[in-house]
Design a protein around this motif. Structure first.
Motif: not given
Length: 613
Positions: A525-528, A534-539, A571-575, A581-591
């Motif tokens: 569902t999301a990746m960066s 290396r990548l970070v993946v949501v799925g 959604d997820i983003t990394a550098s 840090p990792l930054v995500g968009f979740s049900e709590d907003g931007i974390v």
């Protein structure tokens, strides 16, 4: 002990291995090894105890055929540098032909062993055994890892020597075969570095030489520094080879009498090379040394200085690889970007230790006049691209106060927002990538410097499904694509090749040899990108719940913990700069997830977080 002639039992570890312990650290170089007493049988080596050193035991006198098979398979998982003990289980002729380093087959639970019932009597002069299991991956002769599912079956044949009456293997398996837990204990994932072929050699200035990571697996406890250097000198893996170059002259190798390599107490590594490297100039030598510095810098202890020698003289020394080539982002990102509640592009300083109120970016994309669905910021943070709220139009503008926003650079005819334009992605050259998800005209597009006529990127023939998202690596030669087919989606890594556009002029851009980086996930569902390889993946896996994990571009799982759990990730983003840090968009907003901590709320009303790229 092990399977017998009539059995189909899973192989159990036998007495072919000894485990050495020196104090609290498990080492091969103990002051002494026990020469008497029993060796304790174990079921498996724990994954987390990577300091266990395993020693193979030669076959005992009058060993049965099943003991020979079990002992040989156990010897394959030992730390024997050249598999000399494993060869003692083979006939001399088989040993001369066997090439253990050509491939390593990784099985889920290790090889099962079944004896061939036809003629399978211990008093016979020959017997066959079938090895079987579930294939997980293969490591080829270039040490490149590739996931692979399906059944594994291979036959081993044993013969009894007419004079000695001893059983030996005369037809061994191809290469090495072992279970996943043994592979994780024995092998270490490392990155060797080459240079992108479409960037200029030093000291040219534009474009700057770019270092590209090439992940491989080396044996963890068998002179890893030496093996990493040898692997680098042997050249890139076949997948990466078309888009990278090495500064080492063809045929360069370690000097024939070179001892095992190790840095001195000043973290300086001297590398003696053969005569092929004796005539290189200073500029080329500095590039060679930089390849080694990039490759070895993550060792413990790190290598800080490289001295290269050949032909009995010093060629050069180098301690500043970044002065020769760029690895990853040219600079640390100044800002984290996101969309606020008004669908404007806003930003937060990455240097801020506490959450602050984000500010609109300078320029038209920060005014809110054009509502945005997703956005991307160039790696130099000078330009931004945004997709309108309905997904139809792609806008590009400079991040300068008063900067105008012209007509859309691209428009999709897809029937719904999620079937139109994906989030865009900037590469290191300043070119802009985006996927048009229109079911009637699905394609990947590139806009040179973010403007002008879009160039359709060629993808492999037979690619099934629709590209949902695109992320180009900082090195500019690898791209990550999420491809959906029906209800399933997968993360694929491709190689970017650029060439002459032919009679029409311009540049042709293609993505080649797509490989899955998430074979275990049914839905991505999301990746960066989150590092050089290396990548970070949501799925989620089949029938499973949502998960977040790190993956390597070769489909293997990197060492280290997975990110802390986060529910409802959209959604997820990394550098590639791992300090951010990792930054995500979740049900709590931007974390965000600072290193070693838990997720922290940054902004309650926001979406689509992005780092430059």
């Amino acid at each position: 002990m092990g399977a017998d002639h009539g059995g189909g039992a899973r192989r159990r570890p036998g007495r072919a291995l000894a485990y050495a312990v020196c104090g609290t650290v498990l080492l091969a170089g103990c002051a002494s090894m026990p020469d008497s007493g029993d060796l304790r049988e174990v079921e498996s080596t724990p994954r987390q105890d990577t300091q266990v050193r395993v020693f193979a035991m030669p076959p005992r006198e009058d060993a049965s055929s099943s003991e020979i098979v079990t002992g040989f398979l156990e010897a394959l998982t030992s730390d024997d540098p050249n598999f000399e003990i494993a060869r003692k289980y083979l006939t001399p002729q088989a040993s001369a032909k066997w090439r253990p380093l050509r491939s390593t087959t990784v099985l889920a639970d290790g090889p099962g062993v079944n004896a061939d019932r036809v003629g399978g009597r211990e008093d016979a002069s020959s017997i066959s055994y079938t090895l079987n299991g579930t294939r997980v991956a293969t490591v080829d002769g270039r040490q490149s890892y590739r996931p692979g599912a399906g059944d594994y079956r291979e036959t081993m044949h044993l013969a009894r020597d007419r004079k000695t009456k001893q059983w030996r293997i005369d037809v061994p398996p191809r290469g090495v075969v072992m279970g996943k837990s043994d592979f994780q204990r024995n092998y270490l994932s490392v990155e060797k570095f080459y240079f992108a072929t479409d960037t200029a050699p030093a000291p040219a200035t534009s474009p700057r030489t770019v270092a590209v990571a090439d992940p491989v697996y080396v044996r963890r406890n068998v002179a890893p520094v030496t093996e990493m250097v040898r692997s680098l000198l042997n050249g890139p893996t076949s997948w990466l080879d078309p888009v990278v170059r090495s500064s080492f002259p063809t045929g360069t190798a370690l000097a024939g009498n070179a001892p095992a390599l190790a840095p001195d107490d000043q973290n300086r590594l001297t590398v003696p090379l053969n005569a092929k490297a004796a005539r290189v100039g200073l500029t080329q030598c500095r590039e060679m040394a930089s390849q080694l510095l990039f490759t070895l810098e993550n060792l413990t202890p790190a290598v800080d200085t490289i001295e290269l020698r050949a032909g009995g003289r010093q060629l050069c020394t180098e301690d500043r690889s970044e002065a020769v080539a760029a690895r990853g982002p040219d600079k640390r990102a100044d800002y984290l970007y996101l969309l606020d509640a008004d669908h404007r592009l806003v930003r937060l300083p990455t240097a801020a230790s506490d959450s602050t109120e984000p500010d609109p970016v300078p320029g038209a994309l920060g005014t809110g006049a054009t509502k945005l669905r997703t956005a991307a910021v160039s790696r130099d943070e000078a330009m931004a691209a945004g997709v309108g709220a309905d997904g139809k139009n792609l806008y590009v503008g400079a991040l300068v106060a008063g900067g105008p926003l012209g007509d859309p650079e691209l428009t999709s005819a897809g029937p719904a927002p999620d079937k139109r334009l994906s989030a865009p992605s900037w590469d290191a050259r300043g070119d802009l990538w985006v996927a048009d998800r229109d079911p009637g005209n699905s394609r990947v597009l590139m806009l040179k410097e973010g403007v002008g006529e879009p160039l359709e990127v060629s993808t492999p023939a037979g690619l099934e499904g629709t590209v949902q998202s695109v992320r180009v690596a900082a090195d500019g030669v690898r791209v990550a694509l999420v491809v959906r087919q029906g209800e399933k989606s997968s993360l694929l890594i491709g190689r970017i090749e650029r060439g002459d556009g032919g009679t029409g002029g311009g540049t042709a851009v293609s993505v080649r040899e797509l490989r899955s980086a998430t074979p275990e996930l049914e839905v991505v569902t999301a990746m960066s990108w989150a590092g050089d390889s290396r990548l970070v993946v949501v799925g989620r896996e089949k029938g499973g719940v949502q998960t977040m994990r790190y993956v390597q571009v070769d489909g293997s799982t990197p060492d280290g913990p997975a990110p802390a759990a986060l529910s409802g990730v959209k959604d997820i983003t990394a550098s590639e700069d791992v300090r951010l840090p990792l930054v995500g968009f979740s049900e709590d907003g931007i974390v965000r997830l600072p290193s070693g901590e838990q997720w922290q709320k940054v902004v309650a009303d926001g979406s689509a977080p992005i780092y430059p790229g």
